[in-house]
Design a protein around this motif. Structure first.
Motif, mmCIF file in Angstrom:
data_model
loop_
_atom_site.group_PDB
_atom_site.id
_atom_site.type_symbol
_atom_site.label_atom_id
_atom_site.label_comp_id
_atom_site.label_asym_id
_atom_site.label_seq_id
_atom_site.Cartn_x
_atom_site.Cartn_y
_atom_site.Cartn_z
ATOM 1 N N ARG A 79 0.819 -1.212 0.000
ATOM 2 C CA ARG A 79 0.000 0.000 0.000
ATOM 3 C C ARG A 79 0.859 1.271 0.000
ATOM 4 N NH1 ARG A 79 -5.329 -1.912 0.809
ATOM 5 N NH2 ARG A 79 -5.142 -4.069 0.062
ATOM 6 N N ALA A 80 1.859 1.282 -0.844
ATOM 7 C CA ALA A 80 2.742 2.436 -0.977
ATOM 8 C C ALA A 80 2.223 3.377 -2.068
ATOM 9 C CB ALA A 80 4.155 1.980 -1.314
ATOM 10 N N SER A 81 2.601 4.620 -1.967
ATOM 11 C CA SER A 81 2.240 5.625 -2.973
ATOM 12 C C SER A 81 3.447 5.909 -3.865
ATOM 13 C CB SER A 81 1.796 6.918 -2.290
ATOM 14 O OG SER A 81 2.889 7.509 -1.593
ATOM 15 N N GLU A 82 3.191 6.562 -4.998
ATOM 16 C CA GLU A 82 4.306 6.946 -5.874
ATOM 17 C C GLU A 82 5.228 7.929 -5.170
ATOM 18 O OE1 GLU A 82 3.753 7.529 -10.108
ATOM 19 O OE2 GLU A 82 1.638 7.003 -9.886
ATOM 20 N N HIS A 83 4.656 8.789 -4.339
ATOM 21 C CA HIS A 83 5.469 9.733 -3.560
ATOM 22 C C HIS A 83 6.436 8.972 -2.648
ATOM 23 C CE1 HIS A 83 6.604 13.020 -0.917
ATOM 24 N NE2 HIS A 83 6.130 12.346 0.124
ATOM 25 N N GLN A 84 5.952 7.944 -1.988
ATOM 26 C CA GLN A 84 6.806 7.155 -1.113
ATOM 27 C C GLN A 84 7.884 6.427 -1.905
ATOM 28 O OE1 GLN A 84 3.578 4.988 0.805
ATOM 29 N NE2 GLN A 84 3.926 6.091 2.717
ATOM 30 N N PHE A 85 7.533 5.955 -3.086
ATOM 31 C CA PHE A 85 8.513 5.317 -3.963
ATOM 32 C C PHE A 85 9.660 6.272 -4.281
ATOM 33 C CE2 PHE A 85 9.459 4.813 -8.657
ATOM 34 C CZ PHE A 85 10.483 3.887 -8.478
ATOM 35 N N GLU A 86 9.331 7.491 -4.653
ATOM 36 C CA GLU A 86 10.367 8.470 -5.000
ATOM 37 C C GLU A 86 11.269 8.760 -3.804
ATOM 38 O OE1 GLU A 86 11.068 9.455 -7.931
ATOM 39 O OE2 GLU A 86 9.327 8.552 -8.931
ATOM 40 N N LEU A 87 10.701 8.808 -2.618
ATOM 41 C CA LEU A 87 11.501 9.068 -1.413
ATOM 42 C C LEU A 87 12.474 7.925 -1.139
ATOM 43 C CD1 LEU A 87 8.809 10.483 1.040
ATOM 44 C CD2 LEU A 87 10.707 11.745 0.021
ATOM 45 N N VAL A 88 11.973 6.699 -1.191
ATOM 46 C CA VAL A 88 12.816 5.539 -0.888
ATOM 47 C C VAL A 88 13.869 5.343 -1.972
ATOM 48 C CG1 VAL A 88 12.836 3.029 -0.539
ATOM 49 C CG2 VAL A 88 11.011 4.416 0.469
ATOM 50 N N LYS A 89 13.521 5.648 -3.216
ATOM 51 C CA LYS A 89 14.448 5.466 -4.330
ATOM 52 C C LYS A 89 15.697 6.333 -4.167
ATOM 53 C CE LYS A 89 14.558 5.304 -9.389
ATOM 54 N NZ LYS A 89 13.777 5.561 -10.634
ATOM 55 N N LYS A 90 15.577 7.453 -3.487
ATOM 56 C CA LYS A 90 16.731 8.339 -3.281
ATOM 57 C C LYS A 90 17.804 7.688 -2.412
ATOM 58 C CE LYS A 90 14.101 12.643 -3.756
ATOM 59 N NZ LYS A 90 13.582 13.857 -3.056
ATOM 60 N N VAL A 91 17.383 6.783 -1.511
ATOM 61 C CA VAL A 91 18.352 6.152 -0.605
ATOM 62 C C VAL A 91 18.610 4.688 -0.967
ATOM 63 C CG1 VAL A 91 17.849 7.722 1.296
ATOM 64 C CG2 VAL A 91 16.548 5.602 1.091
ATOM 65 N N ILE A 92 17.653 4.072 -1.691
ATOM 66 C CA ILE A 92 17.837 2.691 -2.165
ATOM 67 C C ILE A 92 17.486 2.681 -3.654
ATOM 68 C CG2 ILE A 92 17.265 0.258 -1.811
ATOM 69 C CD1 ILE A 92 16.186 0.957 0.928
ATOM 70 N N PRO A 93 18.430 2.980 -4.520
ATOM 71 C CA PRO A 93 18.141 3.117 -5.956
ATOM 72 C C PRO A 93 17.553 1.867 -6.599
ATOM 73 C CG PRO A 93 20.297 4.050 -5.424
ATOM 74 C CD PRO A 93 19.833 3.319 -4.191
ATOM 75 N N SER A 94 17.808 0.701 -6.029
ATOM 76 C CA SER A 94 17.325 -0.549 -6.630
ATOM 77 C C SER A 94 15.879 -0.874 -6.277
ATOM 78 C CB SER A 94 18.214 -1.716 -6.198
ATOM 79 O OG SER A 94 18.233 -1.844 -4.783
ATOM 80 N N VAL A 95 15.225 -0.042 -5.475
ATOM 81 C CA VAL A 95 13.853 -0.326 -5.068
ATOM 82 C C VAL A 95 12.926 -0.283 -6.283
ATOM 83 C CG1 VAL A 95 13.133 2.060 -4.566
ATOM 84 C CG2 VAL A 95 12.122 0.156 -3.274
ATOM 85 N N GLU A 96 11.919 -1.153 -6.292
ATOM 86 C CA GLU A 96 10.967 -1.238 -7.395
ATOM 87 C C GLU A 96 9.562 -0.936 -6.890
ATOM 88 O OE1 GLU A 96 11.284 -5.154 -8.975
ATOM 89 O OE2 GLU A 96 13.354 -4.897 -9.652
ATOM 90 N N TYR A 97 8.769 -0.304 -7.748
ATOM 91 C CA TYR A 97 7.390 0.044 -7.383
ATOM 92 C C TYR A 97 6.432 -0.420 -8.466
ATOM 93 C CZ TYR A 97 3.297 2.831 -6.088
ATOM 94 O OH TYR A 97 2.028 3.235 -5.725
ATOM 95 N N ASP A 98 5.375 -1.111 -8.057
ATOM 96 C CA ASP A 98 4.337 -1.553 -8.979
ATOM 97 C C ASP A 98 3.084 -0.715 -8.738
ATOM 98 O OD1 ASP A 98 3.028 -3.287 -10.909
ATOM 99 O OD2 ASP A 98 1.961 -4.125 -9.186
ATOM 100 N N LYS A 99 2.685 0.053 -9.735
ATOM 101 C CA LYS A 99 1.556 0.967 -9.576
ATOM 102 C C LYS A 99 0.230 0.235 -9.401
ATOM 103 C CE LYS A 99 3.612 4.732 -12.286
ATOM 104 N NZ LYS A 99 3.460 5.628 -13.471
ATOM 105 N N VAL A 100 0.127 -0.979 -9.922
ATOM 106 C CA VAL A 100 -1.139 -1.715 -9.836
ATOM 107 C C VAL A 100 -1.358 -2.241 -8.416
ATOM 108 C CG1 VAL A 100 -2.437 -3.703 -10.681
ATOM 109 C CG2 VAL A 100 -1.089 -2.326 -12.272
ATOM 110 N N SER A 101 -0.386 -2.974 -7.914
ATOM 111 C CA SER A 101 -0.528 -3.570 -6.574
ATOM 112 C C SER A 101 -0.120 -2.620 -5.458
ATOM 113 C CB SER A 101 0.332 -4.833 -6.479
ATOM 114 O OG SER A 101 1.704 -4.501 -6.610
#
Length: 264
Positions: A79-101
């Motif tokens: 239940r993450a948001s795109e905003h949260q994805f962008e925040l985490v990506k700054k410190v863990i570049p390999s993180v992946e986000y699926d917009k559907v799930s």
């Protein structure tokens, strides 16, 4: 690191007795003040802690992801948001986000076993179905996605019955009246986990109608999780799949001793 990995590294001389001792002396959670990370959960239950992202303050979420990634080399959040994805990506570049799930994860390569069939009644149910499917995959299961097989066109479901019957566990994701779970319960010999979704018109009461239908199912072998709880269904299905593959929870710890040809 897990207990077995620490002991193997000690045996091979890769770490000292003192380093191993420090590992075992750690408390079973890490105190962050605003959170207590359950770093020993996988040792106790066979599953690492998962992050429920929705509603967490930005700085807390980022810190938790960093700590868990440092601890395990992978991390899984729902239940993450795109905003949260962008925040985490700054410190863990390999993180992946699926917009559907709405799953936010870093995942190591791993062996997958058995098979779970994830069935959705309609396309609108796919976000919850994908949450279930990706949860099961993250925890080490093979998943067969069978989407848009609701009872309004039951021939679509019947065309995939053989594949569904081969699965160690079936997840049925449906909104509206939630009839898919009962139909599947009458077609398979293995457990069915029913997931009501909040998809539907006014009288569906945001998933309550599907929930009540599934709870009152006359089909045997149908268990029900909460409305839109794809994660819970994926977790439970993985437990069933592991038991089917290994015969016991203890067998999970010794999976390297099993011949892969024994698994479906």
């Amino acid at each position: 690191m897990e207990t077995r990995e620490v002991l193997n590294q000690l045996k091979d001389g890769k770490i000292s007795v003192e380093e191993a001792e420090r590992f075992f002396k750690r408390q079973p959670y890490e105190e962050l003040g605003y959170a207590k990370l359950d770093t020993h959960r996988e040792i106790r239950s066979g599953f690492p802690e998962v992050i429920y992202c929705s509603g967490k303050p930005d700085e807390y979420l980022v810190s938790i992801y960093q700590k868990m990634y440092q601890e395990n080399g992978e991390v899984f959040g729902t239940r993450a948001s795109e905003h949260q994805f962008e925040l985490v990506k700054k410190v863990i570049p390999s993180v992946e986000y699926d917009k559907v799930s709405r799953i936010l994860k870093v995942e190591k390569e791993k062996k997958r076993i058995g098979k779970i069939a994830v069935c959705s009644a309609g396309t609108a149910d796919i976000p919850v179905a994908e949450e279930a499917a990706q949860t099961a995959e993250y925890f080490g299961a093979n998943v067969d996605r069978i989407f848009d097989v609701g009872v309004s066109g039951i021939h679509r479901l019947l065309s995939r019955v053989e594949a569904i019957q081969e699965a160690n566990c079936v997840i049925a994701v449906a909104g509206m009246e939630g009839a898919l779970a009962s139909v599947l319960g009458g077609l398979v010999s293995n457990p069915v986990i029913a997931v009501p979704t909040s998809v539907g018109y006014g009288a569906s009461f945001h998933g309550v109608s599907a929930l009540l239908t599934m709870i009152n199912s006359c089909a045997n072998g149908v268990a029900v999780v909460n409305i839109d709880n794809g994660y819970g269904a994926g977790y439970l299905a993985t437990q069933i799949n592991r038991l089917a593959a290994y015969g016991s929870q203890r067998g999970i710890e010794n999976e390297s001793e099993h011949d892969g040809s024994r698994l479906k």
